[in-house]
Write a protein that holds these residues in place. Structure first.
Motif: not given
Length: 345
Positions: A6-13, A37-41, A44-47, A66-78
């Protein structure tokens, strides 16, 4: 999901809105979108989630995606293995609109926002980047108005449901050539029309709240934004219906796809066998848990836009949950610099 994200998606927007607001009034709509887009991505990649974009940035405006099928979130990081075990994280679908109303931002006009909707995997309709005929109305009219009825009929029903004279009703319609007949019919029925140039998510949202003086959204807009609107309206208990529009002759402003037949084939390839099906909010946002979040970029009916001050900014966001049946307005002060401590002598 609400407790976890809940709080994290507020910070995303919020971060998307702040980035875009720096370009407010500068006439650069693509830049305003790109930085959102860049700020949202980035946020999100910290969530701590396994996110998948099911509705992303469209190609109509030749904008970054932010393309369809793109993976986001902490697990998308190298370096994800240093932070998470993917099997332990929530798997969610995300619909994003990092800058709803790029023209509104570019020209300093009201009603733009950064928005998104999330649900568990499979909980959001993967709308193609087509157009959608939409009907939104307040909760009192849910299931009573119908997108298959004429505007005149729906206005009579709205009048009865809301206990208002038709000439007291306000209908939001996007100012497009394709809506000329619709606008004429609404006015002849006795209601008032509020024309908008962009940003029909905000208009749909306004139907879900009393006191906005917006009683319906009618007409054709972008399909992806329709799903985001449906997610919010489902949680608010409002009425929302959408029907995909795939015929370029109806839209008049162009569609992705070479022809009506090509668009039908594209829909079939996405598993949509009935291209004329009318979807309600529960079908467009079918998940057990649905969350919507938005942050004002420029001020609108529901939210103040980003207001900068020396060393920081103030934002107003809205998060709606069907799980807790709440709509929370969040007023946030963002401090870009360390506040100075006054020394007492």
């Amino acid at each position: 999901m609400e407790n976890t994200l809940g709080l994290e998606i507020i910070e995303v927007v919020e971060q998307a809105a702040i980035a875009s607001a720096r370009w407010m009034g500068k006439g650069e709509k693509n830049t305003a979108d790109q930085v959102a887009v860049e700020a949202m991505r980035e946020r999100m990649n910290k969530n701590y989630m396994r996110g998948r974009i099911v509705i992303g940035e469209g190609e109509r405006d030749d904008a970054p995606m932010l393309y369809i099928g793109e993976e986001v979130g902490i697990c998308s990081r190298p370096d994800a293995k240093d932070f998470c075990n993917p099997d332990e994280l929530i798997e969610i679908d995300i619909a994003v609109d990092p800058c709803e109303g790029t023209n509104l931002v570019a020209y300093g006009q009201p009603g733009s926002m950064a928005g998104l909707a999330i649900s568990e995997k499979g909980g959001l309709f993967a709308a193609p980047d087509f157009y959608m005929k939409k009907l939104a109305a307040p909760p009192a009219a849910k299931g009573k108005v119908d997108i298959n009825k004429s505007a005149t009929e729906n206005l009579k029903i709205l009048s009865e449901c809301l206990d208002r004279a038709i000439d007291e009703l306000v209908v939001v319609v996007m100012k497009r050539e394709r809506h000329n007949d619709l606008i004429k019919e609404i006015r002849e029925a006795g209601a008032r029309v509020q024309l908008i140039s962009d940003g029909d998510v905000g208009a749909a949202l306004s139907c879900g709240f009393a006191g906005t003086n917006i009683h319906a959204l009618m007409g054709i807009g972008a399909a992806p934004e329709g799903v985001i609107s449906a997610a919010a309206m489902r949680a608010l208990g409002g009425h929302f219906q959408g029907q995909l529009i795939y015929d370029p002759e109806v839209v008049k402003t162009g569609l992705i796809g070479e022809s009506k037949q090509a668009n039908i084939e594209r829909l079939k390839s996405m598993g949509i066998e009935d291209p004329d099906k009318v979807y309600d909010a529960h079908e467009l946002a079918s998940g057990e848990t649905v969350l919507f979040a938005a942050c004002g970029i420029t001020s609108g009916n529901l939210m103040q836009g980003v207001r900068f001050f020396k060393g920081g900014a103030r934002t107003q966001s809205l998060v709606i949950s069907n799980q807790s049946k709440t709509a929370r307005f969040v007023d946030t002060i963002h401090m870009f610099e360390e506040p100075k401590v006054l020394q007492l002598h």
